[in-house]
Design an enzyme around this catalytic site. Structure first.
Site, mmCIF file in Angstrom:
data_model
loop_
_atom_site.group_PDB
_atom_site.id
_atom_site.type_symbol
_atom_site.label_atom_id
_atom_site.label_comp_id
_atom_site.label_asym_id
_atom_site.label_seq_id
_atom_site.Cartn_x
_atom_site.Cartn_y
_atom_site.Cartn_z
ATOM 1 C CG HIS A 163 1.446 3.763 0.639
ATOM 2 N ND1 HIS A 163 0.282 4.098 0.103
ATOM 3 C CD2 HIS A 163 1.429 2.122 1.082
ATOM 4 C CE1 HIS A 163 -0.468 2.705 0.439
ATOM 5 N NE2 HIS A 163 0.108 1.773 1.357
ATOM 6 C CG ASP A 207 4.126 3.304 -6.886
ATOM 7 O OD1 ASP A 207 3.028 4.477 -5.315
ATOM 8 O OD2 ASP A 207 2.680 3.062 -7.220
ATOM 9 N N GLY A 263 -3.987 -11.357 -3.240
ATOM 10 C CA GLY A 263 -4.090 -10.806 -2.151
ATOM 11 C C GLY A 263 -3.082 -10.406 -0.721
ATOM 12 C CB SER A 266 2.564 -6.924 -7.843
ATOM 13 O OG SER A 266 1.740 -5.926 -8.151
ATOM 14 C CB SER A 267 -1.717 -12.098 -7.070
ATOM 15 O OG SER A 267 -2.306 -11.065 -6.438
ATOM 16 C CB SER A 268 -3.896 -7.345 -9.162
ATOM 17 O OG SER A 268 -3.762 -6.768 -8.680
ATOM 18 C CD GLU A 313 -4.811 -2.768 -10.838
ATOM 19 O OE1 GLU A 313 -6.564 -2.529 -9.789
ATOM 20 O OE2 GLU A 313 -4.722 -3.834 -10.501
ATOM 21 C CG ASP A 372 2.658 -3.183 -8.049
ATOM 22 O OD1 ASP A 372 4.243 -2.886 -7.738
ATOM 23 O OD2 ASP A 372 1.261 -3.700 -7.379
ATOM 24 C CE1 TYR A 404 -1.941 2.323 -3.405
ATOM 25 C CE2 TYR A 404 -3.079 2.960 -4.586
ATOM 26 C CZ TYR A 404 -2.122 2.652 -4.626
ATOM 27 O OH TYR A 404 -1.465 3.357 -5.474
#
Length: 397
Positions: free
Chosen positions: A44, A46, A133, A137-139, A171, A183, A233
């Site tokens: 948290h 970056d 999820g 960092s799958s997305s 994003e 990411d 977030y």
């Protein structure tokens, strides 16, 4: 013991599945891979101009792609039902009913706005061995794999750093998630047997050897999924922006919170009266220092010090940044007490997802069993575990 994913798909089968779905021959199909990531430390910060220290790991998403003779775009996924059809000439906009296709269309919108032109359409089939999820960092893996696959297929020659920026801007502009760039950067730029120390304010970076000897990073999945846009977030980011403005308006000459050293912060802490905002800044400043200390510890081979820094990071994320929750706290704090574990902390955005632990290879079986037993008894369902190695960034297979 529950596995982190229900089953693993062999990417060697992907071209055959592609031809079965779309026709044609395997030789016309290209396959690209994109890794998951862990952030060893630096959570948290970056988006607060801080340093982070992530590594790509050997869990991958795969995309098979082929050009078409018309302008259609076809998306399909091995694991998720439903097919999506668009046109390269579409003006892509977010639409909830398009599900995962929104991530892909967001990338296309950024590529087109960058001046690249598509002379035809294309079709893709993808599959992921990364838990959705799950906090690894799958997305971002999906965004970077798709951007790299499209760039290579159409000869756009988009650099790896630009691939990372495309993912971040998608994003921001398309998915309405104000994420940092960590990411996408590690997924695009990662190299096996290394981690990257990244200054998120400048994008200056340095590869550092990731030599853990007899120790392994273990990924521990809470199996509590959370969606980043639906979490707190954006609220945390807003709180940090508010704290930064208070400091700037009071005469502190900084552009980001992480420009403050721990000593600087102690001198100007009184300029912020809100105790919640104070805690947010305290995390950012202390976590940024922990990144620097962790890189030094790895360079000197001091894994015990690295483990202590992991523990301190989790404590700060729990108490100062408040992004953990009972599931992540149970995993991390139970892991920290196990024989052979040097340290553990949550990784990713928090509110569910995953934690990591640094564990001796000879202790892995007992570690999995003991942490699972305590977690399941307290939470009511099982967690997932795997020991991982470093991996390469996006690449053509």
């Amino acid at each position: 013991m529950a596995s982190l994913t229900s089953s693993f798909y062999n990417p060697a089968d992907l071209t055959g599945a592609f031809v079965n779905l779309y026709g044609g021959i395997k030789d016309d199909v290209q396959v690209f891979s994109s890794p998951a990531r862990i952030n060893i430390i630096g959570e948290h910060i970056d988006y607060n101009g801080g340093m982070v220290f992530p590594a790509a790991i050997n869990r991958y998403l795969y995309i098979a792609i082929r050009k078409r003779s018309d302008t259609k775009i076809l998306y399909n996924d091995i694991r998720f039902p439903g097919s999506y059809e668009f046109d390269v000439n579409d003006n892509f906009v977010y639409d909830k009913k398009n599900d995962y296709a929104n991530y892909l269309n967001g990338i296309l919108s950024q590529i087109k706005s960058s001046g690249h032109h598509f002379d035809c359409g294309f079709e893709i089939l993808m599959v992921s061995n990364i838990p959705a999820g799950g906090g690894i960092s799958s997305s971002s893996a999906l965004e970077c794999a798709f951007a790299y696959a499209v760039s290579e297929t159409f000869g756009f020659k988009i650099s790896r750093i630009e691939i990372a920026k495309l993912g971040q801007m998608s994003e921001h502009e398309f998915m309405n998630v104000n994420c940092g760039i960590m990411d996408q950067f590690i997924i695009s730029m990662g190299k096996k047997n290394t981690a990257i120390k990244l200054d998120c304010a400048t994008l200056d970076y340095e590869y550092a050897p990731l030599e853990l000897g007899d120790y392994r990073f273990v990924v521990m999945n809470t199996n509590k999924q959370r969606k980043l846009a639906d979490s707190k977030y954006n609220e945390r980011r807003s709180e940090c922006e508010k704290a930064l403005k208070i400091l700037q308006d009071s005469g502190v000459k900084i552009k980001t919170l992480c420009e403050l050293s721990p000593e600087d912060w102690e001198k100007c802490r009184g300029k912020i009266s809100d105790p919640v905002l104070q805690r947010r800044v305290t995390h950012c400043v202390s976590e940024n220092q922990r990144v620097k200390d962790a890189v030094s510890a790895l360079k000197s081979g001091d894994l015990k010090k690295l483990g202590l820094l992991l523990n301190a990071s989790h404590e700060s994320l729990k108490n100062d940044y408040e992004v953990t929750g009972i599931e992540l706290d149970t995993l991390s704090e139970t892991a920290q007490k196990q024989e052979g574990c040097l340290g553990a902390r949550m990784t990713g955005a928090g509110f569910g997802g995953c934690a990591i632990a640094l564990v001796h290879k000879d202790s892995l079986e007992a570690f999995f069993f003991n942490v699972q037993k305590i977690y399941a008894a307290k939470i009511g369902y099982e967690a997932g575990f795997f020991a991982c190695e470093s991996g390469d960034g996006v690449s053509r297979m």
